[in-house]
Enzyme design. Structure first.
Site, short mmCIF file in Angstrom:
data_model
loop_
_atom_site.label_atom_id
_atom_site.label_comp_id
_atom_site.label_asym_id
_atom_site.label_seq_id
_atom_site.Cartn_x
_atom_site.Cartn_y
_atom_site.Cartn_z
N SER A 1 1.92 -9.89 -1.34
CA SER A 1 1.36 -8.21 -0.98
C SER A 1 2.04 -7.81 0.32
O SER A 1 2.32 -6.50 0.05
CB SER A 1 -0.04 -8.22 -2.02
OG SER A 1 -0.53 -9.18 -1.08
N GLU B 1 -10.54 6.03 2.76
CA GLU B 1 -11.02 5.15 3.04
C GLU B 1 -9.69 3.82 3.52
O GLU B 1 -8.87 3.55 3.10
CB GLU B 1 -11.88 4.71 1.88
CG GLU B 1 -11.01 3.39 0.92
CD GLU B 1 -10.20 4.58 0.20
OE1 GLU B 1 -10.30 5.47 0.23
OE2 GLU B 1 -9.58 3.96 0.08
N LYS C 1 0.63 -1.11 0.04
CA LYS C 1 -0.13 -0.14 0.08
C LYS C 1 0.40 1.05 0.07
O LYS C 1 0.73 2.04 -0.33
CB LYS C 1 -0.74 0.03 1.06
CG LYS C 1 -2.54 -1.34 1.10
CD LYS C 1 -3.14 -0.93 0.13
CE LYS C 1 -3.92 -1.76 0.44
NZ LYS C 1 -5.21 -2.06 -0.86
#
Lengths: 396, 268
Positions: free
Chosen positions: A380, A113, A91
């Site tokens: 990830s 969000e 991220k």
């Protein structure tokens, strides 16, 4: 094959577009214009590269999982170690990029969000290091499920707004962030966390995440002298997947595989497999595949991995599915859990439950193809955030 | 020229602006909603905005979100709301304008939706998540079925876009009074007045209706005096229904009549 998407109208084939209230249209045009200008700006690139290297910890290793490969007994499995990044997931690639963009656009307030909290934490980190005010919308149910990430965001200086509307999860957090943006559009930057939403977000998020694929390509060529046969990544909104897929799209010999959350069954509400089981529709500004009922109401979703728990998917994935360039499959909660345990024991790596979906599929695949073939799995994120969920499932 | 536009022009000729009440279809339940719609007509509404509830209404504030949720819980569906539209439009001289988000329309199929809407006597459709750039295909199909696709403009809309929106919209243009979601506001935002003035100077002929945040007749009159051909109130109606659960239709009738009367004599 030349691949050059999105079009100027933000389309990937017929998918994508900009289905938002009129109030946001000028803001989206401004964002697109600023991004296209800064994308090729040397100063901007240099600053982002510096942050990615010195702050976030890029490049991440491409690790040959030899023990896992032996255990499975088939094709070679490599892991792209995004779990080693600052914050523990891919991220941060996107939040640093968009954070810098917000700063260059002169916006002092950032909203975002978050579902599981990973994007919220990564946004809070980027805002802290870049000196931006940060407010995060999070569904009340998710806040309860991910208390630790709520505390992390607060410690990092972000304000967390509980969202009590609708299903009180990620989709509703996005609704509320959009409502905030509609209200404060002139001062506020909306830092969207996945390759979803109206144009130009799917393009921006993809571009910032493409660093994963660019590194993977270089690393596999160094180690193996050739490109991989398969790339496997999990897909919720689809940002880690599009990040590793994109630099390989023109290499037809590399098979791209996205893995969605099969959850607990095939009935609507029991899974989050928008591409495999969804229907075309419009949610959060884009035409894409959406989980919905016969009246077009958005369906509830489920996954053991909170980060996959979303009823739509990035429009570029919808397009890649349609043209057959990528294939999408599902993995159940239980299969993901087993893959989580297998990687923990064989390699000493606790993967995020999201990434465990990709891993579970890759393990099945490896077993059924030749030993000379190569699979790259995008790992990830790391699994520390999931310990409670895993231990509960194991009855401990 | 279509029916809706004609209503605005006729009203303007006799010095009136039209009050356009909104209700979420199926709120608080199908039966009561129908009675409320009839009460609106009895009170003098010539155009009514009827919502097809959608699970994720991003342009709406808490009041209409709540009504949406309740309507869906009570079993409202696109087809049932279209039935309501038919019942009211066939019995009274009123234009029904449907407000919904794009996904329910897309799910039914664009052509199918417009066919059904037309068959059920609907005069216009408002889709808040369908901006000018994406509206082309929807407008074409709407036109084939004699339905006006109403476009929205906002305070953030540039003059150049505003001119195009006023040109492309059918029936009227929906002017969003403020940057924000639907909901009652204490005072009229200055942005509403600016947007109204800009619209009238760019295109004096095109009827415009102002919505979002209008909650009192005096606010409506102020907007009408500045040239608004229509005034839309939604959240105000919903909260009135919520407050008057015993006989919501009576309360709504009084409320709508208050607006209609205030807008009937603008002294022009």
């Amino acid at each position: 094959m030349r691949y050059n998407f999105p079009t100027s109208g933000g389309r990937f084939g017929r998918f994508g577009g900009r289905y938002v209230p009129e109030t946001l249209m000028e803001a989206l045009s401004d964002l697109e214009e600023s991004y296209l200008r800064l994308r090729d700006d040397l100063d901007f690139r240099r600053e982002l590269d510096y942050l990615l290297r010195e702050y976030a910890g890029r490049p991440t290793p491409l690790y040959y999982a030899e023990n896992l490969t032996k255990m499975v007994g088939g094709a070679k499995i490599y892991l792209k170690r995004e779990d080693l990044l600052h914050g523990g997931a891919h991220k941060i690639n996107n939040t640093l990029g968009q954070g810098l963009l917000a700063k260059r656009m002169g916006k002092s307030r950032v909203i975002a969000e978050t579902g599981a909290g990973q994007h919220g934490v990564a946004t809070a980190m980027a805002c802290a290091v870049l000196g931006l005010r940060c407010e995060i919308y999070m569904g009340e149910i998710d806040m309860e499920r991910q208390k630790m990430n709520v505390q992390r965001m607060r410690l990092l200086g972000a304000e967390v707004h509980p969202v009590s509307s609708g299903s009180k999860t990620l989709k509703d957090a996005i609704n509320e962030a959009i409502r905030d943006w509609v209200t404060n559009v002139e001062t506020t930057y909306y830092l969207l966390g996945s390759c979803v939403g109206p144009h130009p977000y799917p393009m921006i998020v993809r571009d910032f995440q493409s660093v994963i694929g660019v590194e993977t390509r270089r690393q596999i060529l160094e180690k193996e002298g050739r490109l991989p046969d398969y790339i496997v990544a999990c897909v919720g909104g689809g940002s880690n997947a599009i990040g590793i897929f994109h630099p390989f799209i023109e290499d037809r010999e590399v098979k791209l595989i996205g893995v969605e959350a099969g959850g607990e069954g095939e009935d609507l509400g029991k899974h989050s497999a928008s591409l495999v089981r969804g229907i075309e529709g419009v949610l959060h500004g884009a035409l894409t595949y959406v989980l919905q009922d016969e009246d077009g109401q958005i369906a509830g979703t489920h996954s053991i991995a909170a980060g996959l728990d979303y009823p739509a998917v990035g429009p570029e994935h919808a397009y890649l599915k349609e043209i057959g360039r990528a294939q999408y499959f599902t993995v159940t909660d239980e299969e993901a859990l087993q893959a989580f345990l297998a990687l923990s024991r064989t390699e000493g790596i606790l993967p995020a439950l999201e990434s465990a979906h990709a891993l579970a599929y890759a393990m099945k695949l490896a077993e059924n193809i030749g030993r000379d073939e190569i699979i790259v799995v995008n790992l990830s994120g790391r699994g520390d955030k999931d310990l409670e969920t895993v231990l509960r499932r194991l009855g401990r | 020229m279509n029916w809706i536009e004609e209503r605005f022009r006729r009203a303007r000729r006799i010095g009136r602006s039209l009050f356009i009440p909104y209700i979420t279809g199926g709120y608080p339940d199908m039966k009561t909603c129908r009675r409320i719609l009839e009460a609106m007509v009895e009170a003098g509404a010539e155009i009514i905005e009827l919502g097809i509830p959608f699970s994720d209404p991003i342009a709406d504030g808490v009041t209409i979100q709540d009504a949406t949720y309740k309507a869906l819980q009570a079993g409202a569906t696109p087809r049932k709301v279209l039935e309501l539209a038919k019942e009211v439009s066939s019995g009274y001289d009123v234009s029904i304008v449907i407000l919904t988000y794009l996904n329910p329309v897309y799910r039914m199929g664009l052509r199918r939706f417009m066919e059904e809407a037309s068959r059920h006597g609907v005069g216009g459709v408002i889709i808040p998540d369908l901006p000018l750039e994406e509206a082309g295909p929807v407008k074409r199909v709407a036109m084939e079925h004699g339905i006006s696709l109403v476009l929205l403009a906002a305070p953030t809309t540039s003059d150049e876009r505003l001119a195009r929106i006023l040109d492309e919209t059918m029936g009227f243009a929906y002017l969003v009074s403020l940057t924000g979601t639907t909901g009652e506001r204490e005072s009229l935002p200055p942005t509403a007045i600016q947007l109204l003035r800009r619209s009238k100077s760019l295109n004096p002929e095109k009827p415009v209706a102002v919505g979002f945040g209008v909650s009192r007749p005096d606010q409506a009159v102020e907007l009408a005096k500045l040239g608004a051909n229509g005034i839309i109130a939604g959240s105000r109606i919903i909260s009135e229904i919520k407050r008057s659960l015993m006989s919501p239709e009576k309360a709504v009738e009084r409320l709508v009549k208050g607006f209609v009367d205030a807008l009937s004599d603008l002294g022009q």
